[in-house]
Design an enzyme around this catalytic site. Structure first.
Site, PDB file in Angstrom:
ATOM      1  N   TYR A   1       0.723  -1.149  -0.011  1.00 57.59           N
ATOM      2  CA  TYR A   1      -0.117   0.065  -0.082  1.00 57.59           C
ATOM      3  C   TYR A   1       0.792   1.283  -0.035  1.00 57.59           C
ATOM      4  CZ  TYR A   1      -4.557   2.669   0.772  1.00 57.59           C
ATOM      5  OH  TYR A   1      -5.264   3.414   0.697  1.00 57.59           O
TER       6      TYR A   1
ATOM      7  N   ASN B   1     -21.045  -4.033  -4.885  1.00 64.97           N
ATOM      8  CA  ASN B   1     -21.562  -4.235  -3.609  1.00 64.97           C
ATOM      9  C   ASN B   1     -20.461  -4.188  -2.672  1.00 64.97           C
ATOM     10  OD1 ASN B   1     -19.911  -6.282  -5.105  1.00 64.97           O
ATOM     11  ND2 ASN B   1     -20.353  -7.810  -3.693  1.00 64.97           N
TER      12      ASN B   1
ATOM     13  N   VAL C   1     -17.808   0.689  -0.641  1.00 63.10           N
ATOM     14  CA  VAL C   1     -18.026   2.106  -1.267  1.00 63.10           C
ATOM     15  C   VAL C   1     -19.087   2.156  -1.910  1.00 63.10           C
ATOM     16  CG1 VAL C   1     -16.938   3.763  -2.527  1.00 63.10           C
ATOM     17  CG2 VAL C   1     -15.284   2.463  -0.805  1.00 63.10           C
TER      18      VAL C   1
ATOM     19  N   ARG D   1     -20.051  -9.119  -9.846  1.00 66.54           N
ATOM     20  CA  ARG D   1     -19.584 -10.328 -10.552  1.00 66.54           C
ATOM     21  C   ARG D   1     -20.617 -11.289 -10.431  1.00 66.54           C
ATOM     22  NH1 ARG D   1     -13.628 -11.730  -8.532  1.00 66.54           N
ATOM     23  NH2 ARG D   1     -14.356 -11.273  -6.288  1.00 66.54           N
TER      24      ARG D   1
ATOM     25  N   TYR E   1     -10.541   4.263  -7.778  1.00 68.85           N
ATOM     26  CA  TYR E   1     -10.173   4.466  -6.399  1.00 68.85           C
ATOM     27  C   TYR E   1      -9.613   3.120  -5.774  1.00 68.85           C
ATOM     28  CZ  TYR E   1     -14.695   2.392  -5.363  1.00 68.85           C
ATOM     29  OH  TYR E   1     -15.816   1.697  -5.306  1.00 68.85           O
TER      30      TYR E   1
ATOM     31  N   GLY F   1      -8.040  -1.041  -7.099  1.00 70.30           N
ATOM     32  CA  GLY F   1      -7.660  -2.160  -8.219  1.00 70.30           C
ATOM     33  C   GLY F   1      -7.976  -3.296  -7.649  1.00 70.30           C
ATOM     34  N   MET F   2      -9.077  -3.768  -7.387  1.00 69.50           N
ATOM     35  CA  MET F   2      -9.383  -5.141  -6.957  1.00 69.50           C
ATOM     36  C   MET F   2      -9.016  -6.302  -7.901  1.00 69.50           C
ATOM     37  SD  MET F   2     -10.421  -4.664  -3.867  1.00 69.50           S
ATOM     38  CE  MET F   2     -10.750  -6.187  -3.266  1.00 69.50           C
TER      39      MET F   2
ATOM     40  N   TRP G   1      -7.970   9.415  -3.501  1.00 72.99           N
ATOM     41  CA  TRP G   1      -7.604   8.828  -2.365  1.00 72.99           C
ATOM     42  C   TRP G   1      -7.889   9.386  -1.217  1.00 72.99           C
ATOM     43  CZ3 TRP G   1      -1.923   8.370  -0.459  1.00 72.99           C
ATOM     44  CH2 TRP G   1      -1.494   7.509   0.706  1.00 72.99           C
TER      45      TRP G   1
ATOM     46  N   LYS H   1     -18.739  -7.122   5.549  1.00 77.06           N
ATOM     47  CA  LYS H   1     -17.756  -6.475   6.129  1.00 77.06           C
ATOM     48  C   LYS H   1     -17.466  -6.855   7.466  1.00 77.06           C
ATOM     49  CE  LYS H   1     -15.766  -3.170   4.535  1.00 77.06           C
ATOM     50  NZ  LYS H   1     -14.705  -3.038   3.642  1.00 77.06           N
TER      51      LYS H   1
HETATM   52  N1  LIG Z   1      -8.864   5.404  -2.780  1.00 76.57           N
HETATM   53  C1  LIG Z   1      -9.620   5.479  -1.631  1.00 76.57           C
HETATM   54  O1  LIG Z   1      -9.596   6.571  -0.903  1.00 76.57           O
HETATM   55  C2  LIG Z   1     -10.386   4.355  -1.295  1.00 76.57           C
HETATM   56  C3  LIG Z   1     -11.279   4.322  -0.049  1.00 76.57           C
HETATM   57  C4  LIG Z   1     -11.944   3.156   0.386  1.00 76.57           C
HETATM   58  C5  LIG Z   1     -11.856   2.133  -0.586  1.00 76.57           C
HETATM   59  N2  LIG Z   1     -11.057   1.909  -1.611  1.00 76.57           N
HETATM   60  C6  LIG Z   1     -10.656   0.715  -2.246  1.00 76.57           C
HETATM   61  O2  LIG Z   1     -12.058   0.446  -2.695  1.00 76.57           O
HETATM   62  C7  LIG Z   1     -12.039  -0.969  -2.975  1.00 76.57           C
HETATM   63  C8  LIG Z   1     -13.400  -1.478  -2.316  1.00 76.57           C
HETATM   64  O3  LIG Z   1     -13.129  -1.213  -0.789  1.00 76.57           O
HETATM   65  P1  LIG Z   1     -14.098  -1.610   0.127  1.00 76.57           P
HETATM   66  O4  LIG Z   1     -13.880  -1.381   1.532  1.00 76.57           O
HETATM   67  O5  LIG Z   1     -15.532  -1.071  -0.258  1.00 76.57           O
HETATM   68  O6  LIG Z   1     -14.205  -3.317  -0.225  1.00 76.57           O
HETATM   69  P2  LIG Z   1     -15.252  -4.356   0.171  1.00 76.57           P
HETATM   70  O7  LIG Z   1     -16.352  -4.018   0.931  1.00 76.57           O
HETATM   71  O8  LIG Z   1     -14.245  -5.270   0.934  1.00 76.57           O
HETATM   72  O9  LIG Z   1     -15.635  -4.945  -1.099  1.00 76.57           O
HETATM   73  C9  LIG Z   1     -14.698  -5.436  -2.090  1.00 76.57           C
HETATM   74  C10 LIG Z   1     -14.947  -5.557  -3.360  1.00 76.57           C
HETATM   75  O10 LIG Z   1     -14.067  -5.774  -4.415  1.00 76.57           O
HETATM   76  C11 LIG Z   1     -14.814  -6.731  -5.257  1.00 76.57           C
HETATM   77  N3  LIG Z   1     -13.727  -7.803  -5.737  1.00 76.57           N
HETATM   78  C12 LIG Z   1     -12.881  -8.278  -4.908  1.00 76.57           C
HETATM   79  N4  LIG Z   1     -12.082  -8.893  -5.713  1.00 76.57           N
HETATM   80  C13 LIG Z   1     -12.232  -8.655  -6.994  1.00 76.57           C
HETATM   81  C14 LIG Z   1     -11.840  -8.908  -8.476  1.00 76.57           C
HETATM   82  N5  LIG Z   1     -10.870  -9.967  -8.505  1.00 76.57           N
HETATM   83  N6  LIG Z   1     -12.517  -8.586  -9.430  1.00 76.57           N
HETATM   84  C15 LIG Z   1     -13.506  -7.717  -9.524  1.00 76.57           C
HETATM   85  N7  LIG Z   1     -14.071  -7.572  -8.194  1.00 76.57           N
HETATM   86  C16 LIG Z   1     -13.629  -7.775  -6.969  1.00 76.57           C
HETATM   87  C17 LIG Z   1     -15.876  -7.419  -4.256  1.00 76.57           C
HETATM   88  O11 LIG Z   1     -16.678  -8.148  -5.145  1.00 76.57           O
HETATM   89  P3  LIG Z   1     -17.099  -9.550  -4.813  1.00 76.57           P
HETATM   90  O12 LIG Z   1     -18.265  -9.300  -3.730  1.00 76.57           O
HETATM   91  O13 LIG Z   1     -17.467 -10.056  -6.135  1.00 76.57           O
HETATM   92  O14 LIG Z   1     -15.825 -10.373  -4.392  1.00 76.57           O
HETATM   93  C18 LIG Z   1     -16.364  -6.308  -3.661  1.00 76.57           C
HETATM   94  O15 LIG Z   1     -17.269  -5.625  -4.715  1.00 76.57           O
HETATM   95  C19 LIG Z   1     -10.663  -1.511  -2.399  1.00 76.57           C
HETATM   96  O16 LIG Z   1      -9.833  -1.454  -3.321  1.00 76.57           O
HETATM   97  C20 LIG Z   1     -10.230  -0.352  -1.479  1.00 76.57           C
HETATM   98  O17 LIG Z   1      -8.857  -0.407  -1.460  1.00 76.57           O
HETATM   99  C21 LIG Z   1     -10.250   3.128  -1.866  1.00 76.57           C
END
Ligand SMILES: NC(=O)c1ccc[n+]([C@@H]2O[C@H](COP(=O)([O-])OP(=O)(O)OC[C@H]3O[C@@H](n4cnc5c(N)ncnc54)[C@H](OP(=O)(O)O)[C@@H]3O)[C@@H](O)[C@H]2O)c1
Length: 363
Positions: free
Chosen positions: A80, A179, A182, A202, A272, A274-275, A298, A356
């Site tokens: 990170y 889902n 965010v 997905r 935001y 890159g899952m 970010w 979560k």
């Molecule tokens: N830039 C920023 O300030 C910021 C702030 C908050 C979050 N984020 C980022 O936003 C993303 C989501 O965070 P969150 O806390 O909301 O996550 P989360 O609730 O844990 O959910 C993860 C999400 O990623 C999807 N996912 C996981 N692996 C995947 C793949 N290989 N291909 C496609 N989709 C995939 C999941 O879908 P499934 O249910 O299908 O697995 C789910 O929708 C993360 O990358 C996180 O680091 C960034």
């Protein structure tokens, strides 16, 4: 040598940890090197850090809850953008209760419910001593699991919907990973502001159930990644709503490019996350002919850039008002003890978690 240093800093709770634990109720999930969280995280006695006398402007807090976010895992893996000084406590956000204040503390009092204002303070722990300036008081009526998740995901959704393209009633936003936490907040905020959302998720065995849930939160359309590429499906989506002016991307790779293809001319995509771990590829025509704009967002940078202005307080006040009136709910959350961290982390890392995981600390 490092283990010695760690022991001095946090007192490792080893296999016979139960005995140590019974002596101290101050513990946290600590890592002394970057790597696989399951391997490097250890439950440690942190009382040497949290039981000392408070300095004039310090506050002792007792954590109530703290979520497991993907960025927390990436931080421990060392991949990170933020690299805390080691040894470090995991976790980036959470909610706590003030249990002690230094002689000159004015901003908070014992019993206040607070969230940390700076990131990477380490929140997967029972207690911490923090400067009073790093704490924000929040409404005690907001339930603990929701309050623990206030700093990162709802604020990210809010800022991305507000800060890049002026959106008005009737506009459309497309988002992948809809889902995600965010995504779920973005759906609800968009509904509140009467903005349509196309939500890409997905394919999964419980697709119908998840679609139903997202629609009940306010999603206009919920489609799979495959449907996003099907002309008849997308023609039907665009019968009643305009092309999206904004795309929110936390997946990258092919799916991000597929979302771009539906973006309106002059629209913007905000990346935001890159899952998929795949790069974002922009078709040349998107830049030349459609004049689309591509941004990264970010939340940590926004907080840094907006320290000291009133916008953060206004945003939190607004989000809390929506939470209290039932218009903004947190993603389905599962309360889990700090002891069960391996399970929570494994399930979060595996994808398709559907929930979560939130550590809830024993009072
Ligand atoms: N830039 C920023 O300030 C910021 C702030 C908050 C979050 N984020 C980022 O936003 C993303 C989501 O965070 P969150 O806390 O909301 O996550 P989360 O609730 O844990 O959910 C993860 C999400 O990623 C999807 N996912 C996981 N692996 C995947 C793949 N290989 N291909 C496609 N989709 C995939 C999941 O879908 P499934 O249910 O299908 O697995 C789910 O929708 C993360 O990358 C996180 O680091 C960034």
């Amino acid at each position: 040598m490092f283990a010695k240093q760690l022991f001095a800093k946090f007192n490792y709770i080893g296999l016979n940890g139960k005995r140590l634990l019974s002596l101290s109720t101050n513990y946290g999930l600590v890592y002394e090197e970057y790597g696989d969280p399951i391997q490097v995280l250890k439950k440690c006695d942190i009382s040497s850090k949290t039981s000392r006398p408070l300095k004039a402007h310090e506050v002792k807090v007792s954590y109530l809850a703290s979520p497991v976010n993907p960025a927390d895992i990436n931080t421990i893996q060392g991949v990170y953008a933020v690299k805390p000084q080691l040894p470090a406590v995991g976790g980036n956000e959470g909610v706590a209760r003030v249990v002690g204040i230094g002689s000159d503390v004015k901003a908070v009092k014992e019993g206040d419910r607070v969230i940390p204002s700076s990131s990477s303070t380490g929140t997967w722990r029972t207690h911490a001593i923090l400067p009073e300036k790093d704490l924000i008081i929040i409404d005690p009526d907001i339930d603990v699991l929701t309050a623990a998740q206030l700093t990162v995901n709802p604020c990210t959704a809010y800022r991305m919907l507000k800060d890049f393209i002026p959106l008005t009633k009737g506009d459309t936003v497309i988002q992948n990973g809809a889902n995600s936490a965010v995504g779920v907040y973005a759906i609800q905020l968009a509904k509140e502001w009467q903005i349509n959302t196309i939500n890409v998720i997905r394919q999964r065995p419980d697709f119908a159930e998840l679609k139903h849930k997202l629609v009940s939160l306010g999603a206009t359309h919920v489609i799979t990644e495959e449907e996003l590429r099907q002309k008849d499906v997308m023609d039907s989506v665009f019968k009643n709503i305009p092309k999206p002016r904004l795309a929110l991307n936390c997946v990258g790779g092919k799916n991000a490019t597929d979302c771009m293809r539906h973006l309106d001319s002059n629209g913007a995509m905000v990346t935001y996350g890159g899952m998929s771990k795949q790069p974002v590829i922009i078709p040349t025509g998107a830049l030349i002919f459609k004049d689309q704009k591509f941004f990264g967002y970010w939340m940590t940078r926004w907080y840094r850039d907006n320290t000291g202005n009133n916008e953060r307080a206004l945003m939190l006040k607004y989000l809390c008002s929506l939470i209290k009136t039932g218009k903004l709910e947190s993603p389905k959350s599962v309360a889990i003890g700090l002891d069960e961290y391996k399970d929570a982390i494994n399930k979060t890392m595996a994808g398709f978690a559907g929930v979560k995981y939130v550590f809830v600390m024993k009072p």
